[in-house]
Design a protein around this motif. Structure first.
Motif, PDB file in Angstrom:
ATOM      1  N   GLN A  92      26.355 -26.050 -13.866  1.00  0.00           N
ATOM      2  CA  GLN A  92      26.725 -26.890 -12.721  1.00  0.00           C
ATOM      3  C   GLN A  92      27.430 -28.135 -13.233  1.00  0.00           C
ATOM      4  N   LYS A  93      28.490 -28.530 -12.534  1.00  0.00           N
ATOM      5  CA  LYS A  93      29.222 -29.748 -12.900  1.00  0.00           C
ATOM      6  C   LYS A  93      28.490 -30.987 -12.427  1.00  0.00           C
ATOM      7  N   SER A  94      28.704 -32.052 -13.135  1.00  0.00           N
ATOM      8  CA  SER A  94      28.160 -33.343 -12.736  1.00  0.00           C
ATOM      9  C   SER A  94      28.716 -33.740 -11.381  1.00  0.00           C
ATOM     10  N   SER A  95      27.898 -34.394 -10.578  1.00  0.00           N
ATOM     11  CA  SER A  95      28.370 -34.871  -9.278  1.00  0.00           C
ATOM     12  C   SER A  95      29.393 -35.991  -9.434  1.00  0.00           C
ATOM     13  N   PHE A  96      29.496 -36.562 -10.632  1.00  0.00           N
ATOM     14  CA  PHE A  96      30.471 -37.613 -10.891  1.00  0.00           C
ATOM     15  C   PHE A  96      31.822 -37.053 -11.320  1.00  0.00           C
ATOM     16  N   SER A  97      31.935 -35.738 -11.446  1.00  0.00           N
ATOM     17  CA  SER A  97      33.200 -35.105 -11.810  1.00  0.00           C
ATOM     18  C   SER A  97      34.159 -35.216 -10.632  1.00  0.00           C
ATOM     19  N   GLY A  98      35.414 -35.436 -10.941  1.00  0.00           N
ATOM     20  CA  GLY A  98      36.419 -35.542  -9.892  1.00  0.00           C
ATOM     21  C   GLY A  98      36.729 -34.228  -9.214  1.00  0.00           C
ATOM     22  N   GLY A  99      36.337 -33.130  -9.839  1.00  0.00           N
ATOM     23  CA  GLY A  99      36.522 -31.828  -9.208  1.00  0.00           C
ATOM     24  C   GLY A  99      37.849 -31.163  -9.491  1.00  0.00           C
ATOM     25  N   GLY A 100      38.772 -31.842 -10.148  1.00  0.00           N
ATOM     26  CA  GLY A 100      40.057 -31.238 -10.456  1.00  0.00           C
ATOM     27  C   GLY A 100      39.942 -30.215 -11.572  1.00  0.00           C
ATOM     28  N   ALA A 101      40.851 -29.273 -11.597  1.00  0.00           N
ATOM     29  CA  ALA A 101      40.796 -28.203 -12.584  1.00  0.00           C
ATOM     30  C   ALA A 101      41.018 -28.712 -14.003  1.00  0.00           C
ATOM     31  N   ASP A 102      41.782 -29.788 -14.171  1.00  0.00           N
ATOM     32  CA  ASP A 102      42.099 -30.270 -15.512  1.00  0.00           C
ATOM     33  C   ASP A 102      41.196 -31.409 -15.982  1.00  0.00           C
ATOM     34  N   GLU A 103      40.176 -31.748 -15.234  1.00  0.00           N
ATOM     35  CA  GLU A 103      39.299 -32.852 -15.606  1.00  0.00           C
ATOM     36  C   GLU A 103      38.121 -32.359 -16.431  1.00  0.00           C
ATOM     37  N   ASP A 104      37.841 -33.067 -17.513  1.00  0.00           N
ATOM     38  CA  ASP A 104      36.688 -32.744 -18.336  1.00  0.00           C
ATOM     39  C   ASP A 104      35.453 -33.357 -17.685  1.00  0.00           C
ATOM     40  N   CYS A 105      34.349 -32.650 -17.757  1.00  0.00           N
ATOM     41  CA  CYS A 105      33.134 -33.186 -17.162  1.00  0.00           C
ATOM     42  C   CYS A 105      31.915 -32.628 -17.862  1.00  0.00           C
ATOM     43  N   LEU A 106      30.799 -33.238 -17.604  1.00  0.00           N
ATOM     44  CA  LEU A 106      29.520 -32.781 -18.124  1.00  0.00           C
ATOM     45  C   LEU A 106      28.994 -31.680 -17.225  1.00  0.00           C
ATOM     46  N   GLU A 107      28.477 -30.631 -17.861  1.00  0.00           N
ATOM     47  CA  GLU A 107      27.860 -29.538 -17.120  1.00  0.00           C
ATOM     48  C   GLU A 107      26.430 -29.370 -17.623  1.00  0.00           C
ATOM     49  N   ILE A 108      25.541 -28.924 -16.747  1.00  0.00           N
ATOM     50  CA  ILE A 108      24.133 -28.738 -17.089  1.00  0.00           C
ATOM     51  C   ILE A 108      23.673 -27.375 -16.580  1.00  0.00           C
ATOM     52  N   ALA A 109      22.785 -26.755 -17.346  1.00  0.00           N
ATOM     53  CA  ALA A 109      22.187 -25.483 -16.937  1.00  0.00           C
ATOM     54  C   ALA A 109      20.702 -25.542 -17.275  1.00  0.00           C
ATOM     55  N   ALA A 110      19.900 -24.987 -16.407  1.00  0.00           N
ATOM     56  CA  ALA A 110      18.458 -24.975 -16.626  1.00  0.00           C
ATOM     57  C   ALA A 110      18.000 -23.568 -16.973  1.00  0.00           C
ATOM     58  N   ALA A 111      17.164 -23.478 -17.985  1.00  0.00           N
ATOM     59  CA  ALA A 111      16.487 -22.235 -18.341  1.00  0.00           C
ATOM     60  C   ALA A 111      14.999 -22.474 -18.064  1.00  0.00           C
ATOM     61  N   PRO A 112      14.172 -21.478 -18.176  1.00  0.00           N
ATOM     62  CA  PRO A 112      12.763 -21.677 -17.839  1.00  0.00           C
ATOM     63  C   PRO A 112      12.081 -22.821 -18.600  1.00  0.00           C
ATOM     64  N   THR A 113      12.455 -23.061 -19.840  1.00  0.00           N
ATOM     65  CA  THR A 113      11.772 -24.102 -20.615  1.00  0.00           C
ATOM     66  C   THR A 113      12.700 -25.163 -21.185  1.00  0.00           C
ATOM     67  N   THR A 114      13.976 -25.083 -20.895  1.00  0.00           N
ATOM     68  CA  THR A 114      14.942 -25.988 -21.526  1.00  0.00           C
ATOM     69  C   THR A 114      16.108 -26.309 -20.607  1.00  0.00           C
ATOM     70  N   LEU A 115      16.682 -27.487 -20.797  1.00  0.00           N
ATOM     71  CA  LEU A 115      17.946 -27.847 -20.156  1.00  0.00           C
ATOM     72  C   LEU A 115      19.041 -27.746 -21.204  1.00  0.00           C
TER      73      LEU A 115
END
Length: 65
Positions: free
Chosen positions: A8-31
């Protein structure tokens, strides 16, 4: 076998295709964290390390410059 991660992209991402952003994924025991421009490189911080990172980011964004 490792689970398939749903990134999932950060809510602070501008949403454009060429913008770099932080992404996060959750697993059962780890982010997992990654930058969208380098998706093969991921971080899996411990809860303590993630708490310290978030505190440092928050302090940097709220302190006067």
């Amino acid at each position: 076998m490792s689970p398939t991660l749903h990134w999932q992209k950060s809510s602070f991402s501008g949403g454009g295709a060429d913008e770099d952003c932080l992404e996060i994924a959750a697993a059962p025991t780890t982010l997992h964290l990654r930058e969208s421009d380098t998706p093969a490189t991921t971080l899996s911080p411990t809860p303590t390390a993630l708490t310290a990172l978030l505190a440092a980011v928050k302090a940097a964004t709220t302190s006067p410059r």
